[in-house]
Write a protein that holds these residues in place. Structure first.
Motif, mmCIF file in Angstrom:
data_model
loop_
_atom_site.group_PDB
_atom_site.id
_atom_site.type_symbol
_atom_site.label_atom_id
_atom_site.label_comp_id
_atom_site.label_asym_id
_atom_site.label_seq_id
_atom_site.Cartn_x
_atom_site.Cartn_y
_atom_site.Cartn_z
ATOM 1 N N SER A 1 -20.106 3.740 0.835
ATOM 2 C CA SER A 1 -21.365 3.270 1.439
ATOM 3 C C SER A 1 -21.792 1.928 0.887
ATOM 4 N N ASN A 2 -20.889 0.948 0.977
ATOM 5 C CA ASN A 2 -21.183 -0.452 0.686
ATOM 6 C C ASN A 2 -20.657 -1.286 1.849
ATOM 7 N N ASN A 3 -20.483 -2.584 1.636
ATOM 8 C CA ASN A 3 -19.928 -3.473 2.663
ATOM 9 C C ASN A 3 -18.635 -4.110 2.180
ATOM 10 N N LEU A 4 -17.877 -3.385 1.397
ATOM 11 C CA LEU A 4 -16.632 -3.907 0.841
ATOM 12 C C LEU A 4 -15.574 -4.039 1.928
ATOM 13 N N SER A 5 -14.664 -4.981 1.743
ATOM 14 C CA SER A 5 -13.659 -5.252 2.765
ATOM 15 C C SER A 5 -12.328 -5.570 2.097
ATOM 16 N N GLY A 6 -11.349 -5.969 2.935
ATOM 17 C CA GLY A 6 -10.032 -6.309 2.419
ATOM 18 C C GLY A 6 -9.142 -5.091 2.330
ATOM 19 N N LEU A 7 -8.028 -5.256 1.632
ATOM 20 C CA LEU A 7 -7.061 -4.179 1.472
ATOM 21 C C LEU A 7 -7.468 -3.225 0.352
ATOM 22 N N ILE A 8 -7.022 -1.981 0.489
ATOM 23 C CA ILE A 8 -7.195 -1.034 -0.618
ATOM 24 C C ILE A 8 -6.114 -1.333 -1.656
ATOM 25 N N PRO A 9 -6.518 -1.640 -2.890
ATOM 26 C CA PRO A 9 -5.515 -2.037 -3.888
ATOM 27 C C PRO A 9 -4.524 -0.915 -4.191
ATOM 28 N N LEU A 10 -3.268 -1.299 -4.288
ATOM 29 C CA LEU A 10 -2.223 -0.342 -4.602
ATOM 30 C C LEU A 10 -2.354 0.184 -6.018
ATOM 31 N N PHE A 11 -3.021 -0.611 -6.925
ATOM 32 C CA PHE A 11 -3.059 -0.191 -8.332
ATOM 33 C C PHE A 11 -3.838 1.109 -8.538
ATOM 34 N N PHE A 12 -4.734 1.473 -7.598
ATOM 35 C CA PHE A 12 -5.422 2.752 -7.736
ATOM 36 C C PHE A 12 -4.425 3.912 -7.793
ATOM 37 N N GLY A 13 -3.325 3.769 -7.072
ATOM 38 C CA GLY A 13 -2.315 4.814 -7.063
ATOM 39 C C GLY A 13 -1.591 4.957 -8.385
ATOM 40 N N ASN A 14 -1.725 3.957 -9.255
ATOM 41 C CA ASN A 14 -1.044 3.998 -10.557
ATOM 42 C C ASN A 14 -1.946 4.524 -11.667
ATOM 43 N N GLY B 1 -14.666 6.511 7.530
ATOM 44 C CA GLY B 1 -15.671 5.500 7.828
ATOM 45 C C GLY B 1 -15.193 4.077 7.635
ATOM 46 N N ASN B 2 -13.876 3.877 7.531
ATOM 47 C CA ASN B 2 -13.282 2.537 7.509
ATOM 48 C C ASN B 2 -12.397 2.430 8.742
ATOM 49 N N GLY B 3 -12.888 1.768 9.795
ATOM 50 C CA GLY B 3 -12.260 1.846 11.111
ATOM 51 C C GLY B 3 -10.949 1.117 11.261
ATOM 52 N N GLN B 4 -10.550 0.285 10.296
ATOM 53 C CA GLN B 4 -9.352 -0.534 10.496
ATOM 54 C C GLN B 4 -8.225 -0.146 9.539
ATOM 55 N N LEU B 5 -8.248 1.058 9.046
ATOM 56 C CA LEU B 5 -7.184 1.513 8.157
ATOM 57 C C LEU B 5 -6.049 2.131 8.952
ATOM 58 N N ASN C 1 -15.683 -1.455 4.857
ATOM 59 C CA ASN C 1 -14.978 -2.197 5.900
ATOM 60 C C ASN C 1 -13.541 -2.491 5.495
ATOM 61 N N PHE C 2 -12.925 -1.580 4.768
ATOM 62 C CA PHE C 2 -11.548 -1.784 4.343
ATOM 63 C C PHE C 2 -10.622 -1.768 5.561
ATOM 64 N N ALA C 3 -9.546 -2.545 5.454
ATOM 65 C CA ALA C 3 -8.582 -2.640 6.535
ATOM 66 C C ALA C 3 -7.173 -2.597 5.959
ATOM 67 N N GLY C 4 -6.184 -2.380 6.836
ATOM 68 C CA GLY C 4 -4.799 -2.403 6.404
ATOM 69 C C GLY C 4 -4.303 -1.025 6.013
#
Length: 956
Positions: free
Chosen positions: A494-507, A541-545, A520-523
């Motif tokens: 519930s913010n206005n963040l955008s861009g790609l979801i970083p891969l480092f979270f998976g690590n 709630g991120n329509g461009q994933l 507003n994350f995409a990709g």
């Protein structure tokens, strides 16, 4: 000889040195048993073998030949067995120290023959039975210490007549009874009285005034009632008055007279009235006139109202001031700034208002400041930056506004938590937050923060919990957050963040909760690490994933779509890759098998504070998980009895090993829920976890298990519904035992809901999850469905999450079947079912319902017809009838019948259809033993360990 670091067994030849008068072998590494040959030392006056690792029994021969022995010190060893009666034959003994061993049995009444005994210390063993009245004949006794055992009964009246006593310590037992009105009439030399954590009741006697030398009086937790007698003001040497978790209170101004009288206690250091029944307006002048030497003042979990005294700054020596969960109003008095020795200030969950005074910056010794959940308004004073020793700052759930002063982020000592949540702070989160390199928990959720997430947040490399949801943050997630490898919880929703979801979270290997929803994350969504478990993260709630694991049901990313013109190239490449991966997987399996067979600690992990344990150790402990050791099997796990090897010199430890059925859907989630719920829980009535094992079995498959202490007496279900085809003997619970078990469970619920590190809803409370130890103390277990309340709200109606049916049919609250939110009301419903089952002996799902009624309807009908005894378990009913015929005591039988009615009423009250009508209702403002379960008017039920026995007239 204590400084020579001796080790090994004591040589029996020491007994040949008949000329010895003193033997000091304390604070060494001596092992083995005490040689009986030491009894040959007939001239010995001092024998000190304390603080070693000696085991076995105390030689009975000591009492027959050591005529000159004056001090016998065997404390802090591992001695077992009973106290030899022969010790009562030591004619010269003055000091007998058996503290901190594993002694069992009763205290020998013959010890009353030791007329010269001055100090008797039997603390921290496993002694049981009553305190012998003969100890009251020890006319020279100065110190009596019997704490931390399982002694029962009352303190003999003769003890109160030993005028030579300086100290009485009976804490942490199962003692009962009231303190006689004249108890302190002859104890003018008494310096210390510690009676906490028992089952004492009644009023505090006014005769306390005779103990004029008293310095320490510790009486809580116990179900004492009434008020604090004003005669306590005569104790001018009193330093510690500890009355926490009692039913003592104050309502009228006259009830607070003791506080005015305590102005005479000029040496008072600590006043603890936590979780009592203190209500009404705190007498301002009485509090501020307490001793200027007062260091600790605890008043939390009461119902005290009114403003804080303006002159509270008079308590210039105060180091800890705790006022949480009351109804204090008004502003923080400016005189607080005079308490320059204050280290702890906690006043959360009140109705304090106004602005935070600038004078709070004078409290430069503060390490904890907690004023969350109040009505403070306005901007934060810049003087908060002066608190350079702060470890924890909690300002959440207020109405604070403006910018967060940058000086706040210069307090580099902040490590435990910084909580700014649920306010109206605006502007950007300052970059200087990177100064807080030791911070573990940061709450900034539900504010009006804007701008980007600061890059320097990545410098807080010890962060484990980061909450930034419900703000107006924008931009991308900084790459420097990739340094936060210890993160366990991250919420950016519930913010206005955008861009790609970083891969480092998976690590992030520790990450168990990640919420990126409603931005507003995409990709492409990563498919590694935490992103492989749909229950551990949220991206809705991120329509461009696109992409991610199939459970997300997201569209394929463009690079994932097959292209027809390259089909003849793709197929052979894919086949080659599959073949290569198959070979690599086979090699990996072979390596895993080899590694598992050659090491005892393959890929094991452990809960913090518990020893590591491997798969191989559990195989050995359970005899290869043999069917003979199988205790039971459920949806997600099987439980085996095991025997773990002890440390050097220790006996083996019986455990229960819960092995997860990882092939079962949601078993892994159950494992994670149970580990998280029990990670930092510590309570007498919760099943104690020994450790966990997360490893690989001998086939190379994942293996997860939780290891618990073994409960000798099985489950409450096994006692209420014994399997006569299996049980060799008929087991039976009398009324007192049933009531005590229900109290144990209520204690556990109170801790889970209100007093643990974080509120937890069990969600599956039932008789099979209530386990009984060797002393028939109940322990609640199986937290596989537990839900942790992320935020403690001001109402127990606060939901945790929506879900489908949760729990076990018959015990689960009806609202859960409709997919409603998890709340503490659900546990209260299950507790009510448990009460009815315990009284009636009927399962809530019995198909052969007597009179065609369900469990609740059956109990309700018995009460309406004024025949509560008709609803009682057959065995219990026969037992009560036998007592009536044996004793012919009609009044006793009536008390028991009334008890049954009270229990049935409690069960019906807790199982109301509507959650809001269930009693007790548990809220953050009533989370304390003295208020959770008040019986008198059925508004709540007192969680005092003896309350039901008192109500039911079973307490003699």
């Amino acid at each position: 000889m204590g400084s020579f670091n001796l080790s090994g067994p004591i040589s029996p030849s020491l007994g040949n040195l008949s000329f010895l008068r003193e033997v000091h072998l304390d604070i060494n590494w001596l092992t083995g048993e005490i040689p009986p040959q030491l009894s040959r030392l007939g001239r010995l006056e001092f024998l000190n073998l304390s603080s070693n690792q000696l085991h076995g029994g105390i030689p009975a021969s000591f009492g027959t030949t050591m005529a000159n022995l004056y001090i016998l010190d065997l404390q802090e060893n591992r001695l077992s067995g009973e106290i030899p009666v022969s010790l009562a034959s030591l004619p010269s003994i003055g000091f007998l120290f058996l503290y901190s061993n594993m002694l069992t049995g009763k205290i020998p009444p013959e010890l009353g023959n030791l007329t010269g005994l001055m100090h008797l210390d039997l603390m921290e063993s496993m002694l049981s039975g009553p305190i012998p009245p003969s100890l009251g004949t020890l006319s020279s006794l100065v110190w009596l210490s019997l704490a931390n055992n399982t002694l029962g009964g009352e303190i003999p009246a003769s003890i109160w007549n030993v005028s030579s006593l300086w100290g009485i310590n009976v804490q942490q037992n199962n003692l009962t009874g009231a303190i006689p009105a004249d108890a302190f009439g002859k104890l003018g030399n008494l310096v210390s009285v510690t009676m906490d954590n028992n089952r004492f009741h009644g009023h505090l006697p006014a005769s306390l005034a005779n103990a004029t030398q008293l310095q320490l009086l510790q009486l809580g937790p116990n179900p004492f009632t009434g008020v604090v007698p004003r005669q306590i003001g005569a104790l001018t040497k009193l330093q510690w008055l500890l009355l926490s978790n009692t039913l003592i209170g104050a309502e009228e101004p006259a009830d607070w007279e003791f506080l005015k009288a305590m102005a005479n206690c000029s040496q008072l250091l600590t006043l603890d009235l936590t979780a009592g029944r203190f209500a009404g307006v705190l007498p301002a002048s009485s509090l501020s006139n307490l001793s200027s030497s007062l260091q600790t003042l605890y008043l939390p979990y009461n119902m005290i109202s009114g403003a804080l005294p303006e002159d509270i700054g008079n308590l210039v020596s105060l180091q800890s001031l705790v006022l949480d969960s009351n109804s204090f109003t008004g502003a923080l008095p400016p005189s607080l700034g005079r308490l320059q020795k204050l280290r702890l200030l906690s006043a959360s969950e009140n109705t304090l208002s106004g602005s935070i005074p600038f004078s709070i910056g004078n409290l430069t010794e503060l390490t904890t400041l907690n004023i969350k959940a109040n009505f403070f308004r306005g901007a934060l004073p810049s003087t908060l930056g002066n608190l350079t020793k702060l470890l924890e700052l909690r300002l959440g759930r207020n109405y604070l506004t403006g910018l967060v002063p940058g000086a706040l982020f210069s307090i580099t000592t902040l490590s435990i938590a910084l909580d700014l949540s649920h306010n109206s702070f605006a502007g950007q989160i300052p970059e200087v937050i990177g100064n807080l390199i030791n911070l573990v928990e940061f709450h900034a959720e539900s504010n009006n923060f804007t701008g980007e997430i600061p890059d320097r947040l990545g410098e807080c490399q010890l962060l484990q919990y980061l909450y930034l949801q419900n703000n107006f943050l924008s931009g991308t997630i900084p790459s420097l957050l990739g340094q936060l490898r210890g993160l366990q919880y991250l919420d950016l929703s519930s913010n206005n963040l955008s861009g790609l979801i970083p891969l480092f979270f998976g690590n992030f290997g520790m990450l168990s909760y990640l919420n990126l929803s409603f931005n507003n994350f995409a990709g492409e969504v990563p498919s590694v690490g935490a992103f492989t478990n749909a229950s551990a993260f949220s991206v809705q709630g991120n329509g461009q994933l696109c992409g991610g694991i199939p459970d997300l049901h997201l569209p394929l990313c463009s690079h994932q779509s097959p292209k027809r013109e390259h089909k003849h190239f793709v197929i052979p490449i894919v086949l080659s890759l599959i073949a290569t991966l198959a070979v690599l997987a086979l090699l990996y399996k072979l390596c895993s098998w080899h590694k598992t067979s050659t090491t005892n600690s393959t890929s094991t992990t452990s809960m913090q504070g518990h020893p590591l344990i491997s798969y191989v150790q559990l195989v050995k402990a359970t005899d290869g998980f043999s069917a003979a050791n199988l205790l039971g099997s459920g949806s997600f796990a099987s439980v085996y009895k095991g025997e773990l090897d002890g440390q050097a010199g220790e006996s083996k430890r019986l455990v229960a090993v819960k092995v997860l059925k990882l092939h079962t859907p949601k078993a892994l989630k159950s494992f994670a829920a149970e580990c998280e719920a029990l990670r930092s829980m510590r309570h007498r009535n919760l099943l104690k976890i020994v450790t966990i094992c997360s490893s690989i079995d001998n086939r190379g498959d994942d293996f997860k298990a939780i290891v618990y202490d073994f409960m000798t007496n099985g489950t409450l279900e096994g006692w209420l519904h014994p399997d006569t085809t299996v049980d060799s003997e008929q087991r039976y619970l009398n009324l007192s035992q049933r009531v005590t078990i229900l109290l144990d469970v209520a204690y556990a619920l109170d801790y889970l809901h209100c007093h643990g590190p974080t509120p937890v809803v069990h969600c599956d409370l039932k008789s099979s999850n209530v386990l009984l130890d060797a002393d028939m103390v109940a322990h609640v277990g199986d937290f596989g469905l537990a839900k942790i309340l992320v935020e403690r709200s001001s109402s127990s109606d606060q939901p945790t999450s929506s879900m489908g049916f949760r729990g076990t049919a018959g015990y689960a609250a009806p609202e859960y079947g409709a997919g409603n939110m998890v709340t503490t009301h659900g546990d209260i419903y299950s507790y009510g079912v448990l009460v009815l089952e315990t009284v009636t002996g009927r399962r809530p799902t019995d198909s052969e319902s007597r009179h065609g009624l369900g469990l609740r309807e059956y109990a309700d009908r018995a009460l309406r017809n004024s025949t509560p005894m008709d609803a009682v378990d057959t065995q219990l009913s026969m037992d009560l009838d036998n007592q009536l015929h044996t004793t012919s005591d009609a009044s006793s039988y009536k008390r028991m019948a009334d008890c049954i009615a009270s229990l049935l009423t409690l069960g019906l009250s807790c199982t109301q259809e509507s959650p809001s009508r269930r009693t007790p209702t548990i809220s953050s403002r009533s989370c304390m033993p003295s208020r959770i379960l008040s019986w008198a008017n059925m508004r709540s039920v007192m969680l005092n360990r003896r309350f039901l026995l008192l109500v039911c007239g079973l307490w003699s």
